[in-house]
Design an enzyme around this catalytic site. Structure first.
Site, short mmCIF file in Angstrom:
data_model
loop_
_atom_site.label_atom_id
_atom_site.label_comp_id
_atom_site.label_asym_id
_atom_site.label_seq_id
_atom_site.Cartn_x
_atom_site.Cartn_y
_atom_site.Cartn_z
N CYS A 1 -14.97 25.27 -20.70
CA CYS A 1 -15.58 25.60 -19.41
C CYS A 1 -14.52 26.06 -18.42
O CYS A 1 -13.91 27.11 -18.63
CB CYS A 1 -16.39 24.40 -18.90
SG CYS A 1 -17.56 24.81 -17.61
N GLU B 1 -17.86 18.10 -25.78
CA GLU B 1 -17.49 16.71 -25.45
C GLU B 1 -18.64 15.94 -24.82
O GLU B 1 -18.58 14.71 -24.71
CB GLU B 1 -16.24 16.69 -24.55
CG GLU B 1 -16.45 17.01 -23.06
CD GLU B 1 -16.58 18.48 -22.73
OE1 GLU B 1 -16.99 19.28 -23.60
OE2 GLU B 1 -16.30 18.85 -21.57
N HIS C 1 -20.09 22.58 -23.63
CA HIS C 1 -19.36 21.31 -23.62
C HIS C 1 -19.61 20.48 -24.88
O HIS C 1 -20.48 19.61 -24.88
CB HIS C 1 -19.80 20.49 -22.40
CG HIS C 1 -19.33 21.06 -21.11
ND1 HIS C 1 -18.04 20.89 -20.65
CD2 HIS C 1 -19.97 21.81 -20.19
CE1 HIS C 1 -17.91 21.52 -19.50
NE2 HIS C 1 -19.05 22.08 -19.18
#
Ligand SMILES: Nc1ncnc2c1ncn2[C@@H]1O[C@H](COP(=O)(O)OP(=O)(O)O)[C@@H](O)[C@H]1O
Lengths: 585, 229, 80, 80
Positions: free
Chosen positions: B86, B205, B203
């Protein structure tokens, strides 16, 4: 700038000036009595802000006192920057909701953004790391020419600020009604978590202790914003525009990290953000709560603009600033942290035993005012009120022309702006940052966010149905609280406590005051019945334009807890053949 | 695997990255403050999401020119793996580690949603644990994810197997409605020439455990641990 | 006819972007930068060929959309 | 000395903001708007008083930070 140049900008203190500052004749006389002399220009400005509706709660205080605010789970109720509730194992949840209605109508993006910034500061100032934001919004009719612009500005402002500071925006509510055409409501709520033995309060202590200013520099933003928020709108109030502030979420993010880092040390005695009425309310409240005096020397205060006067500095509402009382000798420790985060830091004064607020600048004293008498004399009104008459029963004819077909009715309901999907709003909010979001908008009856580093979670919801409150404020108040309770229960949480945001019209009208009184009574009833105390809140009155009031809107923010985020339940049907049960009356 | 996460003023997804890396590797990654000029000896450098310097001027521009990024570039040149997520993608692209630029989303609005992606190349430690063509779901949350480069570069990236992920619609087809930001050729993430650097907008994560309702991001971190331990 | 609309923040209004750019330039060693303000330019291509009419039209666009006069000032420049 | 840096998107790079503004202007009834491009202006106040030196310094700032030459062009205007 010099003392002479400052004096040249001041105006003589008269009843006329006091009126311009929003005080009544009686209040002006009272100020003269307390001071025992003619107040200075700076003192007059400070007093008028302290006695404004926004800061003094003069119309509402009497009634707010009737709300239940205690319970075994409550660690700190109303009166501090935010409410603190025990969630077990030495953990607490800290939360509050606050309005930024008038600024958001004037400049939707910045008004809403700074609203989010302000409520975040209220929460992290107490030592909490913010873990969730919510927002309760009311706009005018969808076909009103201003609505589209306001909605789009407010939503992107809330997102712009919340996304940047990295706090997930996980829920809220949005209604449309013509009664909000000229007065939209933007209520923002922040929830944070802190250890019970690491909570910070605002009461100053320790004569001689240094008073420290941190954060952004001070400009001429929003001078007399607090009094604007307490005044009714007229067509020409758009002229008051420069009182709108621009938010800097990047600085706020640094401020959160720097303050939380400083809180890990034992340097802080007391801390408070500079919200409405900026340095005035923070210094007066901190010293007042500690029963002490405070002396500020403004020459070294970080300023963004040239030639600022003490009056302007004391009333500025520049954003992203905090006031801290440090333990003696801890200035260097604190300064190193704020240097690391590249934020301004200045020692601007110390605590005294005089009980007075003393302001010095350019070698002169501009204010020497006894704090307790002025605060205690803040007006408190028992405004006349009329109970809301029972609504006439809805005649059957209302249903004439409605189709009996369920399909048609459903289509109609889906298309109604209040019920239609709000995806286009919440897709603009980062609801996942932090990696602890279990349920965000649209997934369940309440948002569920895990406490960072733990298995337990908090559930959060905002609720209010203004048309119920218009028909019957008492029932409407009860219903809002009950709905918050149900939404929390529905995800599997144990409801703990609420914050409220009371949005009403002009309290000087007995009919409006009656709505307020009724709603407070309803909220109190429901909170007592449910053991669901009020731990923080905010009042926004005078939401009227050209005499037209908004619907009575007591927004409720409810918080509950779950021992394990994974036991939370969402609203999706899971499998074919599952049994559907309806419970309740 | 030893990992470092570079934290800039305004980074805000570093904690998410710490959690994902720690869960996969069992070791806590180093957090490196942007003013540090030295990076510890690590196998992986993560530039996390957020709003470094408020995203003012251009997302990632100011962070890209900070002293620590010189060090990151030097390590990348030595073959240390770099993952920019990002805002991290924006930063390493502005720093010249990857071609192209990230512009304002075509719809001009911030977009946060769970996004379907197609894994385009599995010949890298970042993507080795996926199957080529596999559809995965990662959340996106960005306002400036509109990857742009000229048509020739797109062709070259494709030819060299450097497109890592593409946005697809919920039914797994290429469809403009599947692209949250109007990026060129639906590109969601790209590699450098040696496929040692990955930049992507979504994302992974935030999709690694049950709480996230989706663990499609986990294979990326597991793959890195396997390759770099 | 072309028109350029320059939109800048009003004096006294906080400019977080300008502040951050100034800071970054200092970090990069450009010590001689004393202040930075960030603004926008909107370039319009207009069908109109009449200068006075074009100016009036652009004025109206500024008031309605291009500038937020609560916090911004604007200036119009016409290029034939 | 003051400098204005005008940063615009390169020709050929799609300008979603310009497109959105054009669309909004049409909706508001400004039919005569044929095209809109959105850009930035960065106003710098410099300590330097020497024009040539100032220009060189601002050139360097643009190359390093103020513009992304992959997608943007810039023009420098000095104001004494
Ligand atoms: N302003 C907003 N911000 C974030 N989420 C919102 C907002 N308005 C509505 N929502 C979300 O949209 C969903 C539907 O809202 P609402 O119709 O009020 O639901 P309910 O009545 O079931 O609580 C909820 O999940 C709510 O959190």
């Amino acid at each position: 700038m010099s003392a002479e140049a400052t004096r040249a900008q001041e105006r003589p203190v008269t009843l006329e000036l006091a009126r311009e500052f929003g005080l009544s004749e009686a209040e002006y006389k009272n100020a003269l009595d307390i001071m025992g002399r003619l107040p200075t220009f700076t003192e007059m400005g400070i007093i008028s802000v302290m006695w404004s509706e926004h800061c003094s709660y003069k119309s509402s205080k009497l009634w707010l006192k009737t709300l239940p605010t205690t319970g075994p789970q409550v660690i700190c109720g109303p009166g501090e920057n935010a409410g603190v509730v025990d969630i077990g194992d030495g953990d607490t949840v800290i939360f509050k909701m606050e309005s930024h209605n008038h600024p958001s109508y004037i400049e939707p993006y910045q008004g809403a953004a700074t609203g989010v910034g302000g409520i975040l500061r209220d929460v992290f100032t107490m030592g909490a790391r913010p873990i969730a934001n919510l927002n309760a919004l009311r706009f005018g009719s969808p076909d009103h020419p201003k609505t589209r612009h306001l909605v789009s500005g407010v939503v992107s402002g809330i997102g712009g600020y919340g996304n940047c500071v990295g706090v997930p925006t996980v829920g809220g509510e949005t209604n449309f009604h013509a009664a909000y055409n000229g007065n939209i409501l933007v209520n923002a709520m922040t929830v944070g978590v802190a250890k019970a033995d690491k909570i910070f309060y605002s009461a100053a202590a320790g004569i001689g202790n240094p008073v420290v200013y941190v954060g952004s520099k001070t400009g001429r933003d929003g001078i007399h914003g607090a009094t604007m928020a307490s005044a009714e709108f007229t067509e020409d109030s758009e002229e008051k525009r420069p009182t709108v502030q621009v938010g800097d979420p990047f600085t706020e993010k640094l401020l959160i990290e720097a303050c939380l880092e400083l809180m890990e040390t034992d340097a802080i005695v007391a801390i408070q953000d500079m919200g409405a009425a900026g340095l005035t309310s923070s210094s007066v409240e901190m010293a007042g709560k500690g029963g002490l005096g405070i002396e500020l020397t403004l020459d070294t205060l970080p300023m963004r603009e040239e030639a600022m006067t003490p009056y302007e500095i004391m009333l500025s509402e520049s954003q992203e600033r905090m006031l801290i009382i440090l333990k003696p000798g801890r200035e260097e420790v604190a300064k190193a942290i704020f240097d690391k985060w590249e934020l301004d830091f200045a020692v601007i004064g110390h605590l005294t035993d005089t009980g007075n607020l003393v302001i010095k600048m350019y070698g002169e004293t501009w204010c020497d005012m006894p704090i307790a008498p002025v605060s205690n004399a803040a007006p408190e009104y028992d405004r006349p009120w009329e109970p809301t008459p029972a609504a006439a029963p809805v005649p059957d004819s209302v249903f004439d022309g409605y189709s009996a077909s369920l399909g048609d009715t459903l289509t109609k309901l889906f298309a109604c702006p209040d019920l239609a999907s709000k995806r286009w709003i919440w897709e603009q909010y980062d609801s996942l940052v932090g990696g602890d979001t279990r349920f965000m908008s649209g997934q369940a009856d309440a948002a569920v966010v895990r406490v960072p580093g733990q298995t337990k979670a908090v559930a959060i919801t905002t609720d209010c149905t203004p048309r119920y409150c218009l028909a019957d404020p008492v029932q409407g108040g009860r219903q809002a609280v009950a709905e918050a309770w149900r939404n929390l229960s529905a995800v599997g949480a144990l409801p703990l406590a609420i914050t409220d945001n009371m949005n009403f019209g002009n309290p000087e009208k007995p009919r409006i005051m009656g709505q307020f009184v009724g709603a407070v009574q309803g909220i109190a009833d429901a909170c007592k019945a449910l053991d669901f105390p009020v731990v923080s809140g905010n009042v926004s009155l005078y939401n009227e334009t050209n005499g037209e009031a908004i619907l009575p809107t007591p927004a409720i923010g409810g918080v509950g807890t779950l021992p394990d985020a994974m036991i939370a339940v969402d609203i999706a049907f899971k499998a074919e053949g599952d049994v559907i049960l309806g419970i309740g009356d | 695997m030893k990992a470092a996460i570079v934290v800039f003023p305004g980074s805000n997804r570093e904690r998410d990255a710490v959690a994902a890396l720690e869960a996969a590797s069992g070791t806590k990654p180093h957090l490196v403050w942007h003013r540090d000029t030295e990076l510890p000896k690590v196998d992986l450098i993560v530039v996390p999401g957020g709003f470094s310097y408020g995203d003012y001027l251009r997302s990632g521009a100011m962070a890209a020119h900070s002293p620590i990024m010189r060090e990151v570039k030097a390590r990348a040149d030595q073959g240390v793996r770099v993952l920019g997520i990002c805002n991290g993608f924006q930063i390493i692209t502005e720093a010249g580690l990857l071609p192209g630029a990230l512009m304002r989303n075509g719809g001009l609005k911030f977009v946060c949603r769970v996004q379907h992606l197609r894994v385009e190349n599995t010949d890298s430690p970042f993507t080795a644990k996926y199957a080529k063509g596999q559809i995965v779901r990662y959340p996106v949350a960005h306002g400036d994810g509109n990857f742009w480069t000229d048509a020739e570069t797109v062709k070259r990236l494709d030819g060299e197997g450097r497109v890592a992920f593409r946005y697809v619609a919920d039914d797994a087809r290429a469809d403009p409605r599947g692209n949250p930001n109007h990026s060129v050729s639906d590109i969601a993430g790209i590699f450098n020439a040696k496929r040692t650097v990955l930049g992507l907008m979504p994302h992974p994560e935030d999709a690694v455990e049950g709480l996230h309702g989706n663990t499609d991001g986990k294979p990326m971190f597991d793959g890195l641990v396997e390759a770099l331990s | 006819m072309k028109a350029k609309v320059h939109v800048t923040l009003k004096r006294g209004v906080l400019d977080p972007q300008g502040k951050a750019i100034a800071h970054a330039l200092h970090t990069l060693g450009f010590e001689g930068v004393e202040d930075v303000r960030a603004g926008k330019v909107i370039e319009l291509t207009l069908a109109s060929t009449d200068e006075a009419a074009a100016r009036k039209e652009v004025e109206a666009m500024c008031g309605k959309l291009l500038a937020n006069t609560v916090i911004e000032d604007y200036a119009i420049e016409l290029v034939a």
